[in-house]
Design an enzyme around this catalytic site. Structure first.
Site, PDB file in Angstrom:
ATOM      1  N   HIS A 224      36.081 -22.698  19.040  1.00  0.00           N
ATOM      2  CA  HIS A 224      35.848 -23.382  18.519  1.00  0.00           C
ATOM      3  C   HIS A 224      36.456 -24.685  18.255  1.00  0.00           C
ATOM      4  O   HIS A 224      35.677 -25.571  17.466  1.00  0.00           O
ATOM      5  CB  HIS A 224      34.467 -22.198  17.585  1.00  0.00           C
ATOM      6  N   TYR A 228      36.382 -28.929  17.511  1.00  0.00           N
ATOM      7  CA  TYR A 228      36.784 -29.947  15.952  1.00  0.00           C
ATOM      8  C   TYR A 228      38.049 -30.934  16.786  1.00  0.00           C
ATOM      9  O   TYR A 228      38.301 -32.060  16.288  1.00  0.00           O
ATOM     10  CB  TYR A 228      37.292 -28.736  14.926  1.00  0.00           C
ATOM     11  N   HIS A 375      22.415 -29.715  23.109  1.00  0.00           N
ATOM     12  CA  HIS A 375      23.563 -29.853  21.514  1.00  0.00           C
ATOM     13  C   HIS A 375      25.342 -29.785  22.314  1.00  0.00           C
ATOM     14  O   HIS A 375      25.266 -30.987  22.024  1.00  0.00           O
ATOM     15  CB  HIS A 375      23.182 -28.213  21.190  1.00  0.00           C
ATOM     16  N   PHE A 376      25.450 -29.619  23.137  1.00  0.00           N
ATOM     17  CA  PHE A 376      26.941 -29.451  23.853  1.00  0.00           C
ATOM     18  C   PHE A 376      26.914 -30.674  23.868  1.00  0.00           C
ATOM     19  O   PHE A 376      27.680 -31.680  23.805  1.00  0.00           O
ATOM     20  CB  PHE A 376      27.043 -28.585  24.643  1.00  0.00           C
ATOM     21  N   HIS A 377      26.197 -31.304  24.529  1.00  0.00           N
ATOM     22  CA  HIS A 377      26.097 -33.133  25.159  1.00  0.00           C
ATOM     23  C   HIS A 377      25.618 -33.705  23.708  1.00  0.00           C
ATOM     24  O   HIS A 377      25.883 -35.030  23.859  1.00  0.00           O
ATOM     25  CB  HIS A 377      25.266 -32.926  26.424  1.00  0.00           C
ATOM     26  N   ARG A 440      21.151 -21.297  30.796  1.00  0.00           N
ATOM     27  CA  ARG A 440      22.100 -22.773  31.081  1.00  0.00           C
ATOM     28  C   ARG A 440      22.802 -21.622  31.720  1.00  0.00           C
ATOM     29  O   ARG A 440      23.190 -21.142  33.035  1.00  0.00           O
ATOM     30  CB  ARG A 440      23.023 -22.752  29.609  1.00  0.00           C
ATOM     31  N   ARG A 441      23.881 -22.829  33.005  1.00  0.00           N
ATOM     32  CA  ARG A 441      24.271 -22.742  34.129  1.00  0.00           C
ATOM     33  C   ARG A 441      23.728 -22.558  34.920  1.00  0.00           C
ATOM     34  O   ARG A 441      24.411 -21.934  35.510  1.00  0.00           O
ATOM     35  CB  ARG A 441      25.961 -21.282  33.135  1.00  0.00           C
TER      36      ARG A 441
END
Length: 550
Positions: A224, A228, A375-377, A440-441
């Protein structure tokens, strides 16, 4: 030396920074192509040629873009920013950075070869019990250690500047780069421990089994904070560079430094919110880390307030009237501003999605669905990458002694809108079908329920359409990069660094009292991890010996 008098990055330092950029954009090309193949396969209309596997392609995509592109770009940008604001690096510091760069490059090559040989198809998270070839793990170790050496050069230059300017606040960009490097040092202790103490000996046959829950916990202690580590360089540009580009000033130096320190404190002891569904971890410790996760909302809102306050102040200086008249006065035709601004806007829905992911109850709905990928993208692949592209459009010509021409500026604007349009389609489809339960994946061929898979096909096709548009955006940015690196006219492109607004409060030196902040950081980490890790080692609070694989 007064940092305001340094107008250019030292030429020797520029070569170090550009070396990082070359690897970063090569990783973008390779990872982007793999991403295109992924969405084609998920659409159910395309099969990979030869013996290439879907998860092999997925691993290349994740490692190249999530680890290689980001790490090389960030280290190169921060190195240039420190040289620009704190002065040229010493010969020893520069040597450390070069050694770090070559270690990172060697490690990347080792990991890439193993993935291409299908000996490391373990995704970018490389979870146990999936096992990769030992060369893959050793390569990742080299990448981490190399990044430490580049980061050490930045910290060393900062310490040198502080000694020469006692009682003065350090240059803001240098301070921010050091905060991000310190966060990286502390966070990568987790993944380094995972690899060196468990995965590497396991892959070499030195130990028979590993503790899966320990490896996952060590990864997310790092994982995580990695988010950041990606995001803070974008914040560096928003706080200290974008104001100069639009002709304004930094709203508050103190607020910027405080927000970075808060990110440092609350980005590391929060890994359990990625493990909310895993047994062997007490609900209390998960709850505590969810609370700590939500604390990062505070510096995020501080940043949003600072940015739009600065935008409004500048817009009104230019004659903007009424409630939103200032908005029209911003330089929308300047790619150096517009491209990062689109990234800022994308962070609004991305941040909202992050709150959902970190909330225990709502996480149950979207956990391990392709919502998380969407969300990641929105975060790293839109907010972060578009800001990185905006940085590149002035940083690359500054480092190479060239200029951003009007033609390239226009192409950069086209690229940004192409990217935003493609991502809206692809990420939107991922979010929507994720709410319907699509995993996912997973490729089309791995879906267990054929009827349900047929229901998801329109969304998978939408992902393919969006992914194709995104790949066009990658081609455009690579064209711009090549032009700025080798073909643009010779000239003197500015490395923009904004000054602080005159009405801003004086920066308190407590914000650079590292003894205080590091003590708080260590305390938070110990509180968040000591007891739960002891529980895991001893079999878990539920006595879950069955979950251990020693």
């Amino acid at each position: 030396m007064n940092n305001q008098l340094i107008s250019r990055v030292n030429k020797q330092d520029a070569r170090v920074a550009m070396a990082h950029m070359y690897v970063a954009f090569l990783a973008l090309a390779i990872g982007g192509l793999m991403g295109l193949l992924q969405v084609f396969v998920r659409s159910g209309k395309y099969e990979l040629p030869g013996n290439i596997g879907y998860y092999q392609v997925l691993t290349v995509h994740g490692v190249m873009l999530g680890l290689v592109l980001t790490t090389f770009f960030i280290m190169g940008f921060q190195y240039a920013a420190v040289s620009r604001t704190a002065g040229a690096f010493s010969a020893k510091q520069r040597t450390s950075a070069w050694i770090g760069f070559w270690l990172m490059t060697l490690g990347t090559a080792m990991a890439a070869v193993m993935i291409l040989l299908n000996e490391a198809t373990v995704l970018y998270t490389f979870y146990a019990p999936l096992q990769a070839h030992w060369i893959f793990y050793l390569g990742l170790t080299f990448v981490v250690v190399g990044s430490w050496l580049v980061g050490f050069a930045q910290v060393s230059r900062y310490v040198q500047w502080r000694k020469a300017h006692k009682g003065e606040p350090s240059p803001l960009l240098t301070f921010m780069a050091v905060v991000n490097s310190v966060m990286w040092f502390v966070a990568t202790i987790g993944v380094a421990s995972e690899v060196l103490l468990q995965l590497l000996p396991w892959s070499l046959g030195l130990i028979e089994r590993v503790d899966v829950l320990i490896t996952r916990t060590l990864f997310w202690y790092f994982g995580h904070a990695l988010v950041y580590f990606w995001l803070l360089p974008a914040y560096m540009a928003w706080y200290a560079i974008v104001p100069k580009i639009i002709g304004g000033r930094i709203f508050s130096d103190s607020l910027a430094r405080l927000s970075f320190m808060l990110f440092l404190l609350f980005s590391i002891p929060v890994g359990f919110h990625h493990q909310l569904t895993e047994p062997g971890i007490s609900a209390f410790w998960k709850f505590l880390q969810v609370i700590l996760t939500f604390m990062v909302i505070i510096p995020s809102l501080m940043t949003a307030f600072s940015m739009f306050a600065m935008f409004e102040m500048r817009g009104r200086e230019l004659g903007g009237k009424g409630l939103f008249g200032w908005f029209r006065k911003l330089p929308w035709g300047d790619a150096r501003f517009l491209v990062p601004f689109i990234g800022m806007v994308a962070f609004i829905p991305a941040g909202a999605g992050g709150i959902i992911n970190a909330s225990h109850q709502m996480n149950q709905v979207v956990h391990n669905t392709i919502w998380v990928t969407g969300h990641f993208h929105l975060t790293v692949a839109t907010t972060v990458l578009l800001t990185f592209f905006g940085i590149a459009y002035w940083l690359i010509p500054h480092l190479t002694g060239r200029v951003l021409t009007p033609q390239m500026n226009t192409l950069a604007i086209v690229q940004a809108f192409t990217w935003a349009f493609g991502m809206t389609i692809m990420s939107g489809a991922m979010h929507w079908v994720g709410l319907l339960g699509a995993p996912r994946r997973s490729s089309f061929s791995t879906y267990g329920d054929a009827a349900q898979a047929m229901e998801w096909i329109p969304y998978q096709i939408a992902q393919a359409v969006g992914g194709t548009i995104l790949f066009l955006g990658i081609i455009l940015v690579l064209i711009i990069f090549a032009n700025l690196a080798w073909f643009a006219p010779k000239g003197d492109e500015e490395f923009p660094v904004a000054e602080v607004a005159e009405q801003a409060e004086k920066t308190p030196m407590v914000l650079e009292n590292w003894k205080i902040w590091m003590t708080v950081l260590v305390a938070l980490i110990l509180i968040a991890y000591t007891i739960p890790v002891m529980d895991i080692v001893n079999g878990g609070p539920l006595g879950s010996k069955g979950f251990k694989l020693w």
